[in-house]
Design an enzyme around this catalytic site. Sequence first.
Site, PDB file in Angstrom:
ATOM      1  N   CYS A 135     -16.072 -32.525   2.269  1.00  0.00           N
ATOM      2  CA  CYS A 135     -15.705 -31.711   3.481  1.00  0.00           C
ATOM      3  C   CYS A 135     -16.677 -31.590   4.237  1.00  0.00           C
ATOM      4  CB  CYS A 135     -14.881 -30.291   3.259  1.00  0.00           C
ATOM      5  SG  CYS A 135     -12.700 -30.867   2.354  1.00  0.00           S
ATOM      6  N   GLU A 140     -10.361 -27.679   4.171  1.00  0.00           N
ATOM      7  CA  GLU A 140     -11.123 -28.167   5.488  1.00  0.00           C
ATOM      8  C   GLU A 140     -10.057 -29.343   5.302  1.00  0.00           C
ATOM      9  OE1 GLU A 140     -11.963 -27.227   2.544  1.00  0.00           O
ATOM     10  OE2 GLU A 140     -14.524 -26.089   2.353  1.00  0.00           O
ATOM     11  N   CYS A 145     -17.252 -28.485  -0.193  1.00  0.00           N
ATOM     12  CA  CYS A 145     -17.983 -29.045  -0.957  1.00  0.00           C
ATOM     13  C   CYS A 145     -18.032 -30.316  -0.586  1.00  0.00           C
ATOM     14  CB  CYS A 145     -16.096 -29.762  -1.737  1.00  0.00           C
ATOM     15  SG  CYS A 145     -15.269 -31.240  -0.753  1.00  0.00           S
ATOM     16  N   CYS A 181      -8.145 -30.432   0.197  1.00  0.00           N
ATOM     17  CA  CYS A 181      -8.972 -29.413   0.534  1.00  0.00           C
ATOM     18  C   CYS A 181      -8.800 -28.962   1.295  1.00  0.00           C
ATOM     19  CB  CYS A 181     -11.093 -29.659   0.407  1.00  0.00           C
ATOM     20  SG  CYS A 181     -12.238 -29.844  -1.108  1.00  0.00           S
ATOM     21  N   ASN A 240      -5.732 -25.277   0.243  1.00  0.00           N
ATOM     22  CA  ASN A 240      -6.388 -26.132  -0.722  1.00  0.00           C
ATOM     23  C   ASN A 240      -4.809 -26.895  -1.111  1.00  0.00           C
ATOM     24  OD1 ASN A 240      -6.594 -24.146  -1.755  1.00  0.00           O
ATOM     25  ND2 ASN A 240      -7.290 -25.022  -3.220  1.00  0.00           N
ATOM     26  N   ILE A 241      -4.261 -28.160  -0.978  1.00  0.00           N
ATOM     27  CA  ILE A 241      -2.887 -28.642  -1.888  1.00  0.00           C
ATOM     28  C   ILE A 241      -3.190 -29.551  -2.986  1.00  0.00           C
ATOM     29  CG2 ILE A 241      -0.756 -30.016  -1.196  1.00  0.00           C
ATOM     30  CD1 ILE A 241      -1.602 -29.183   1.608  1.00  0.00           C
ATOM     31  N   GLU A 242      -2.837 -29.297  -4.240  1.00  0.00           N
ATOM     32  CA  GLU A 242      -3.674 -29.734  -5.059  1.00  0.00           C
ATOM     33  C   GLU A 242      -2.241 -31.101  -5.896  1.00  0.00           C
ATOM     34  OE1 GLU A 242      -4.437 -26.858  -8.479  1.00  0.00           O
ATOM     35  OE2 GLU A 242      -6.608 -25.928  -7.007  1.00  0.00           O
TER      36      GLU A 242
HETATM   37  N1  THU Z   1     -10.943 -26.799  -2.876  1.00  0.00           N
HETATM   38  C1  THU Z   1     -11.082 -26.812  -1.284  1.00  0.00           C
HETATM   39  O1  THU Z   1     -10.047 -26.291  -1.130  1.00  0.00           O
HETATM   40  N2  THU Z   1     -12.355 -26.955  -0.348  1.00  0.00           N
HETATM   41  C2  THU Z   1     -13.759 -26.983  -1.269  1.00  0.00           C
HETATM   42  O2  THU Z   1     -14.326 -27.433  -0.636  1.00  0.00           O
HETATM   43  C3  THU Z   1     -14.099 -26.864  -1.999  1.00  0.00           C
HETATM   44  C4  THU Z   1     -12.939 -27.008  -2.903  1.00  0.00           C
HETATM   45  C5  THU Z   1     -10.271 -26.778  -3.732  1.00  0.00           C
HETATM   46  C6  THU Z   1      -9.826 -27.879  -3.952  1.00  0.00           C
HETATM   47  C7  THU Z   1      -8.927 -27.150  -5.631  1.00  0.00           C
HETATM   48  O3  THU Z   1      -8.186 -27.066  -5.118  1.00  0.00           O
HETATM   49  C8  THU Z   1      -9.911 -26.293  -5.859  1.00  0.00           C
HETATM   50  O4  THU Z   1     -10.566 -26.019  -4.642  1.00  0.00           O
HETATM   51  C9  THU Z   1     -10.332 -25.986  -6.699  1.00  0.00           C
HETATM   52  O5  THU Z   1     -10.827 -27.289  -6.943  1.00  0.00           O
END
Ligand code: THU
Length: 135
Positions: free
Chosen positions: A93, A55, A90, A53, A42-44
């Site tokens: 995804c 995935e 989520c 996300c 994941n890359i915020e």
């Molecule tokens: N996140 C994912 O990488 N995949 C998901 O299916 C749900 C959430 C990440 C997004 C964010 O960086 C962190 O989890 C918290 O939501």
Amino acid sequence: MEDTELIALAKKAAENAYVPYSGYTVGAALLTENGKVYLGCNIENAAYGPTNCAERTAFFKAVSEGERKFSALAVVGGKNFDFKDYFTPCGVCRQVMAEFCDDKFRVLIGKNGDEYLSLTLGEILPYSFSSEKLK
Ligand code: THU
């Protein structure tokens, strides 16, 4: 490839998670039908919305390299690399998975240790909307 190997790669992928806001580290390892693996984390983003996300990172890397056929995705997620609980992808995804994969596509969910859940896309996204409906 063994399920446990793919899950180990998902844990490796989580090491690159860029999560300055949530601290929630997610890793994904996507296996193509030809046996190639694409990793994603994941890359915020400071604006939150642009966050990607793990995935989808893995899927978009693979699709942008011309891949279209996939057999399994392994994921792990947890605060600060502690994968103590099963983490589930989520809805966004799941929808991206449904664009390229059928109901039998395998979603492997790892956690600390060797135990894992083996689910199918059909189980985690029943009654999905797909390109079939647009025909
Ligand atoms: N996140 C994912 O990488 N995949 C998901 O299916 C749900 C959430 C990440 C997004 C964010 O960086 C962190 O989890 C918290 O939501």
